[in-house]
Design a protein around this motif. Structure first.
Motif, PDB file in Angstrom:
ATOM      1  N   SER A   1       0.825  -1.202   0.000  1.00 40.61           N
ATOM      2  CA  SER A   1       0.000   0.000   0.000  1.00 40.61           C
ATOM      3  C   SER A   1       0.865   1.260   0.000  1.00 40.61           C
ATOM      4  O   SER A   1       0.560   2.227  -0.706  1.00 40.61           O
ATOM      5  CB  SER A   1      -0.937  -0.010   1.209  1.00 40.61           C
ATOM      6  N   LEU A   2       1.936   1.258   0.777  1.00 38.72           N
ATOM      7  CA  LEU A   2       2.847   2.411   0.775  1.00 38.72           C
ATOM      8  C   LEU A   2       3.434   2.620  -0.623  1.00 38.72           C
ATOM      9  O   LEU A   2       3.489   3.750  -1.114  1.00 38.72           O
ATOM     10  CB  LEU A   2       3.970   2.215   1.788  1.00 38.72           C
ATOM     11  N   ALA A   3       3.868   1.552  -1.257  1.00 38.17           N
ATOM     12  CA  ALA A   3       4.426   1.665  -2.601  1.00 38.17           C
ATOM     13  C   ALA A   3       3.383   2.177  -3.588  1.00 38.17           C
ATOM     14  O   ALA A   3       3.682   3.012  -4.444  1.00 38.17           O
ATOM     15  CB  ALA A   3       4.979   0.310  -3.052  1.00 38.17           C
ATOM     16  N   ALA A   4       2.155   1.728  -3.453  1.00 43.08           N
ATOM     17  CA  ALA A   4       1.090   2.132  -4.369  1.00 43.08           C
ATOM     18  C   ALA A   4       0.722   3.608  -4.212  1.00 43.08           C
ATOM     19  O   ALA A   4       0.296   4.245  -5.177  1.00 43.08           O
ATOM     20  CB  ALA A   4      -0.142   1.264  -4.142  1.00 43.08           C
ATOM     21  N   HIS A   5       0.887   4.155  -3.021  1.00 45.09           N
ATOM     22  CA  HIS A   5       0.488   5.544  -2.752  1.00 45.09           C
ATOM     23  C   HIS A   5       1.674   6.499  -2.700  1.00 45.09           C
ATOM     24  O   HIS A   5       1.488   7.704  -2.469  1.00 45.09           O
ATOM     25  CB  HIS A   5      -0.323   5.617  -1.460  1.00 45.09           C
ATOM     26  N   ASP A   6       2.867   5.992  -2.918  1.00 45.89           N
ATOM     27  CA  ASP A   6       4.064   6.826  -2.882  1.00 45.89           C
ATOM     28  C   ASP A   6       3.979   7.921  -3.953  1.00 45.89           C
ATOM     29  O   ASP A   6       3.573   7.665  -5.083  1.00 45.89           O
ATOM     30  CB  ASP A   6       5.306   5.959  -3.119  1.00 45.89           C
ATOM     31  N   GLY A   7       4.334   9.123  -3.572  1.00 43.52           N
ATOM     32  CA  GLY A   7       4.323  10.236  -4.505  1.00 43.52           C
ATOM     33  C   GLY A   7       3.012  11.001  -4.575  1.00 43.52           C
ATOM     34  O   GLY A   7       2.944  12.045  -5.202  1.00 43.52           O
ATOM     35  N   ARG A   8       1.974  10.510  -3.930  1.00 44.28           N
ATOM     36  CA  ARG A   8       0.662  11.169  -3.971  1.00 44.28           C
ATOM     37  C   ARG A   8       0.485  12.223  -2.887  1.00 44.28           C
ATOM     38  O   ARG A   8      -0.419  13.057  -2.997  1.00 44.28           O
ATOM     39  CB  ARG A   8      -0.453  10.133  -3.798  1.00 44.28           C
ATOM     40  N   PHE A   9       1.308  12.160  -1.851  1.00 46.29           N
ATOM     41  CA  PHE A   9       1.091  13.000  -0.671  1.00 46.29           C
ATOM     42  C   PHE A   9       2.369  13.722  -0.264  1.00 46.29           C
ATOM     43  O   PHE A   9       3.468  13.292  -0.612  1.00 46.29           O
ATOM     44  CB  PHE A   9       0.607  12.139   0.502  1.00 46.29           C
ATOM     45  N   ALA A  10       2.198  14.797   0.519  1.00 41.68           N
ATOM     46  CA  ALA A  10       3.348  15.488   1.094  1.00 41.68           C
ATOM     47  C   ALA A  10       3.988  14.637   2.185  1.00 41.68           C
ATOM     48  O   ALA A  10       5.185  14.745   2.447  1.00 41.68           O
ATOM     49  CB  ALA A  10       2.925  16.844   1.658  1.00 41.68           C
ATOM     50  N   ALA A  11       3.195  13.775   2.825  1.00 43.44           N
ATOM     51  CA  ALA A  11       3.665  12.812   3.832  1.00 43.44           C
ATOM     52  C   ALA A  11       2.585  11.749   3.992  1.00 43.44           C
ATOM     53  O   ALA A  11       1.406  12.000   3.734  1.00 43.44           O
ATOM     54  CB  ALA A  11       3.937  13.485   5.170  1.00 43.44           C
ATOM     55  N   ILE A  12       3.015  10.573   4.426  1.00 43.50           N
ATOM     56  CA  ILE A  12       2.090   9.491   4.769  1.00 43.50           C
ATOM     57  C   ILE A  12       2.340   9.116   6.223  1.00 43.50           C
ATOM     58  O   ILE A  12       3.482   8.920   6.636  1.00 43.50           O
ATOM     59  CB  ILE A  12       2.289   8.252   3.871  1.00 43.50           C
ATOM     60  N   LEU A  13       1.251   9.007   6.973  1.00 42.98           N
ATOM     61  CA  LEU A  13       1.316   8.586   8.373  1.00 42.98           C
ATOM     62  C   LEU A  13       0.702   7.193   8.467  1.00 42.98           C
ATOM     63  O   LEU A  13      -0.425   6.983   8.005  1.00 42.98           O
ATOM     64  CB  LEU A  13       0.527   9.581   9.235  1.00 42.98           C
ATOM     65  N   VAL A  14       1.427   6.253   9.037  1.00 44.97           N
ATOM     66  CA  VAL A  14       0.917   4.902   9.285  1.00 44.97           C
ATOM     67  C   VAL A  14       0.567   4.800  10.757  1.00 44.97           C
ATOM     68  O   VAL A  14       1.416   4.996  11.622  1.00 44.97           O
ATOM     69  CB  VAL A  14       1.974   3.816   8.928  1.00 44.97           C
ATOM     70  N   ASP A  15      -0.688   4.490  11.042  1.00 43.61           N
ATOM     71  CA  ASP A  15      -1.138   4.356  12.429  1.00 43.61           C
ATOM     72  C   ASP A  15      -2.068   3.157  12.507  1.00 43.61           C
ATOM     73  O   ASP A  15      -3.165   3.203  11.970  1.00 43.61           O
ATOM     74  CB  ASP A  15      -1.848   5.644  12.852  1.00 43.61           C
ATOM     75  N   CYS A  16      -1.679   2.043  13.105  1.00 44.63           N
ATOM     76  CA  CYS A  16      -0.420   1.861  13.785  1.00 44.63           C
ATOM     77  C   CYS A  16       0.136   0.469  13.533  1.00 44.63           C
ATOM     78  O   CYS A  16      -0.581  -0.435  13.138  1.00 44.63           O
ATOM     79  CB  CYS A  16      -0.579   2.132  15.270  1.00 44.63           C
ATOM     80  N   VAL A  17       1.415   0.325  13.814  1.00 45.20           N
ATOM     81  CA  VAL A  17       2.123  -0.935  13.597  1.00 45.20           C
ATOM     82  C   VAL A  17       1.540  -2.057  14.448  1.00 45.20           C
ATOM     83  O   VAL A  17       1.387  -3.188  13.979  1.00 45.20           O
ATOM     84  CB  VAL A  17       3.632  -0.766  13.876  1.00 45.20           C
TER      85      VAL A  17
END
Length: 172
Positions: free
Chosen positions: A70-86
């Motif tokens: 999911s991170l790879a698929a959304h990379d470049g779309r946002f100024a930052a990505i926050l993952v909550d939570c591990v």
């Protein structure tokens, strides 16, 4: 390579609030990769409150299992990505895969993904290993798994913070 920031701490310690603050400093739009799901009414209310607090600058992406993908698929779309939570992600994986070794392979996949990201990433996790030894096997297994995952993610991150009582302490 994007900057990777890892935040850990106890429940209600201020880590998510700090993570949101760090992300908003990057500008907009912002991605919120949620690993939890509304399994009951209380959790649904909690999710709704969090979405309302974040506001319109955030796009929520719900992904309980395939975090690296999911991170790879959304990379470049946002100024930052926050993952909550591990820790919710680890719970989901442990119940899905039923094998801590396979779960740790997913953690490895996640940390390997860091080097290819362009979008700054802020990751939140709970620190679950500071209490007593749990009485049952599954709880001990989860505590150990969360500790190992946090250790691996912290080692791969550029910055690491722990929060206590709303106060952040930079470790790395």
């Amino acid at each position: 390579m994007a900057q990777i920031i890892f935040l850990t701490g106890g429940a209600r310690s201020g880590k998510s609030r700090l993570a949101e603050e760090l992300a908003t400093r990057r500008g907009t739009p912002l991605g919120y990769l949620a690993t939890g799901s509304a399994g009951d009414g209380e959790m649904a209310e909690r999710i709704a409150r969090h979405r309302e607090r974040r506001g319109d600058a955030w796009t929520t992406i719900e992904e309980p299992l395939a975090l690296a993908e999911s991170l790879a698929a959304h990379d470049g779309r946002f100024a930052a990505i926050l993952v909550d939570c591990v820790t919710l992600w680890l719970s989901n994986l442990l119940f899905s895969l039923d094998d801590p070794a396979r779960v740790l392979k997913e953690v490895e996949l996640l940390t390997r993904t860091f080097s290819s990201l362009r979008t700054p990433l802020i990751i939140v996790s709970n620190e679950v290993g500071m209490g007593i030894v749990p009485e049952n096997r599954l709880a001990r297994q989860f505590r150990d798994l969360a500790g190992e995952a946090n250790e691996r993610i912290a080692a791969a991150a550029d910055e690491v913070y722990v929060t206590f009582s709303g106060l952040p302490l930079r470790l790395k």
